[in-house]
Each structure stands twice: as C-alpha cells, then as structure tokens.
Design a protein around this motif. Sequence first.
Motif, short mmCIF file in Angstrom:
data_model
loop_
_atom_site.label_atom_id
_atom_site.label_comp_id
_atom_site.label_asym_id
_atom_site.label_seq_id
_atom_site.Cartn_x
_atom_site.Cartn_y
_atom_site.Cartn_z
N TRP A 1 -21.75 7.55 -21.91
CA TRP A 1 -21.86 6.69 -20.78
C TRP A 1 -21.42 7.47 -19.39
CZ3 TRP A 1 -17.19 6.01 -17.77
CH2 TRP A 1 -16.09 6.22 -18.40
N ALA B 1 -24.96 2.53 -13.67
CA ALA B 1 -24.39 2.77 -15.14
C ALA B 1 -25.66 3.21 -16.09
CB ALA B 1 -23.76 1.60 -15.69
N GLN C 1 -17.45 13.38 -15.18
CA GLN C 1 -18.05 12.63 -16.24
C GLN C 1 -18.46 13.30 -17.41
OE1 GLN C 1 -19.29 8.99 -15.40
NE2 GLN C 1 -19.70 9.14 -13.25
N LEU D 1 -20.90 6.20 -15.32
CA LEU D 1 -20.49 4.90 -14.37
C LEU D 1 -20.41 5.49 -13.01
CD1 LEU D 1 -20.25 2.13 -15.39
CD2 LEU D 1 -17.71 2.43 -15.26
N SER E 1 -27.93 12.74 -12.60
CA SER E 1 -27.01 12.08 -11.86
C SER E 1 -26.89 12.84 -10.36
CB SER E 1 -25.51 12.11 -12.36
OG SER E 1 -24.95 13.23 -12.57
N ILE F 1 -18.06 -1.04 -21.21
CA ILE F 1 -18.24 0.10 -20.15
C ILE F 1 -18.35 -0.45 -18.72
CG2 ILE F 1 -19.67 2.07 -19.38
CD1 ILE F 1 -17.97 2.36 -21.92
N LEU F 2 -19.20 -1.70 -18.49
CA LEU F 2 -19.53 -2.15 -17.23
C LEU F 2 -18.16 -2.88 -16.89
CD1 LEU F 2 -22.76 -3.72 -17.53
CD2 LEU F 2 -22.36 -1.79 -16.27
N PRO G 1 -19.60 3.28 -9.95
CA PRO G 1 -19.19 1.95 -9.26
C PRO G 1 -19.67 1.92 -7.89
CG PRO G 1 -17.46 2.75 -10.57
CD PRO G 1 -18.33 3.78 -10.55
N ILE H 1 -15.96 -1.13 -13.89
CA ILE H 1 -16.11 -1.50 -12.64
C ILE H 1 -15.22 -2.59 -12.22
CG2 ILE H 1 -17.82 -1.94 -10.89
CD1 ILE H 1 -19.89 -1.08 -12.81
N VAL I 1 -25.67 3.83 -20.44
CA VAL I 1 -24.79 3.71 -21.56
C VAL I 1 -25.64 3.72 -22.83
CG1 VAL I 1 -23.24 2.17 -22.98
CG2 VAL I 1 -23.31 1.95 -20.59
#
Length: 327
Positions: free
Chosen positions: A45, A86, A38, A47, A323, A99-100, A49, A103, A88
């Motif tokens: 952003w 997420a 990422q 993500l 993260s 962005i969402l 999922p 998913i 963003v």
Amino acid sequence: MSNHPSSVNTIAAFYGVNGKKLQRQYKDYLSEFSSWEQKTHADKWLLFPENIGKHLSIDETALSNGELYTIVTNKKAKGKKGAIVAMVKGTKADTIIKILSKIPVKKRNKVEEVTLDMAANMGLIVKRSFINAARVIDRFHVQKLASEAVQEIRIKHRWEAINKENEAIEYARSKGTAYIADTLNNGDSLKQLLARSRYLLFKNPSKWTHSQSKRAEILFSIYPDMKKAYDLAQNLSWIFEKTIDKTVGLTRLAYWYEKVRQSGFKSFSSIARTMSIYYQGILNYFNNRSTNASAESFNAKIKAFRAQFRGVRNIPFFLFRLSNIFA
C-alpha cells in the motif's frame, strides 16, 4: 536522469559502462529510493493523506501479471502531481478500508463526493471510509451495459445468419452447385451486414458516416428489434447528456424503465434491475454531473508508464517512480 531502460543503456554505452550496473546504481543510490519512507510497505500500500480533496475517484488497475491495485485519486489534481491519495494491493474491501483508516478522520470527513463503478466492494469502501461523501455511480458504466445489451442482440442474429449460410452452402454442395450469397443494396451479405454494424451501434446517428447510415437503414429494416434496442440505449445516453436536474433525471429514468418493460428484452430488464439497486448513486450524477473519467484517464497513464518500462519487474521501485510523478 530517466530510468527508462533504453535511456540508461544509451547513457551507459556513451560512457562505456555496463547498462545494468548503471540502472542498479541509479535505483540504489541516485534515486533516493533506498530512503523512501514508504519503501517497506510499497508493494502492499501507498498513502498520501495530504492529497485528499473534496472530490475523489476510486478505481482498480493491473500493474503486473494481472495483479490488481485499488487506487483513490483526487479529481482536482487532474491526473498530475497530487493525484494519488492511496494505492492498495488487491480489491478486498476490508483490506482497503483498513489502510484508508490511517488517514485522519477529520480529513476523510471533508470528502463530499466519490465517483465509482457499480462493484459492491467499491461502494462499501466509500461508505465506510468517507461517511459524508455522496457515492456517484459512473454514468459511462451504466451506458456501457446498455451498449453491450445491443451488441448481444446483434451477435445472436449474426450466429443465426452464419448457421443459415452454412446450411445453404451444404445444401448447394449436396446438389453439386456453387453457393452464391445474396447481397443487399449496399453490397453486404447478411452475415457481413451484422458483422460490419458493430461500431455504428455504439455511435449516435449524427456521427455515422454515409455508408454507416445506409448500413443502419438496412439493418433496422431487416431486424426491427435491433432498432428498438438501439433506441433504448441511445435514449439512456440522451438522459445523462441532457438532464441537469436530479428530479427531472428521476422522472426520465422512470419513463425509460417503463419502455424497457414494454420492450421485453431480457438483457435490458437486467440492466433496469441493476440500476434500481444502485439508483441513488446513479441519481447523484445529476448533482454535479461527475463521472469516473478522471480515474479511467489516470489508469491509462499508469498503463503507459508501465509500457515505457516494458513491464514491472520491481513493483516497489515502479511505485516509487509513479509516486514521484503523481503523488
């Protein structure tokens, strides 16, 4: 190996190497940051999922220089591994919805509930991104509005007391005499009473200290409107704390609205109007008594993590570290 600057510098000093160079080596080669999937879009952003669940929270936080990020978290993770769904950059609804939408729809449709504040953009994000989810307005944001309304009345009286005291001082000087402020039974002047009552007005009477109880008694005897406003705020808190049925909650809130109307307080009338606009989301609280406390707690963890690094110099690397712990 920790990347806390002082830790790296301590290790560097122990081995007789340059601290900044060691930090750079860690980031570029030892941390796997360079191969992070990422990395290319991390500053815009993130993500995850796989972390999505039935109960989510959405909130915003500032990372660096007031730069806001919108964060979606999974309540089930309790602020630990798997919490971040997420992150963003910004708060613009269209950007976050886009962005969402990455998913899979099947995953997003399994979300049953999302807690949020009363910001219109947050409501739109949830409505468009999680179409089967009930939107739950955080009760603490509603209660905060009521507390602020009480403080507004206190501050108005305090300015009046300050102006009155200033006039008395000026008058005494014009007469060539010394001004001596009148004191109340607890030793406070009127100005002090209003200043020192700030914190007790946030509390339930059961949590007042002896001195606070005495101060409240004097405050409410001098300013009956403060007593009425305080009771309205406490009554609203009681409704949220003691009600477990949605229908009962609706009835009690309707009765509270009528008390607000009769009080004549403009600030409380504004709160009642705001609540009527978001009433469905507020009532959804009584389904599972869900709040946005987990999001607020996670926000606090991010701030603590940021403080550990003494600010955020490299946002992508900071988010990589974040993260690794929370996603």
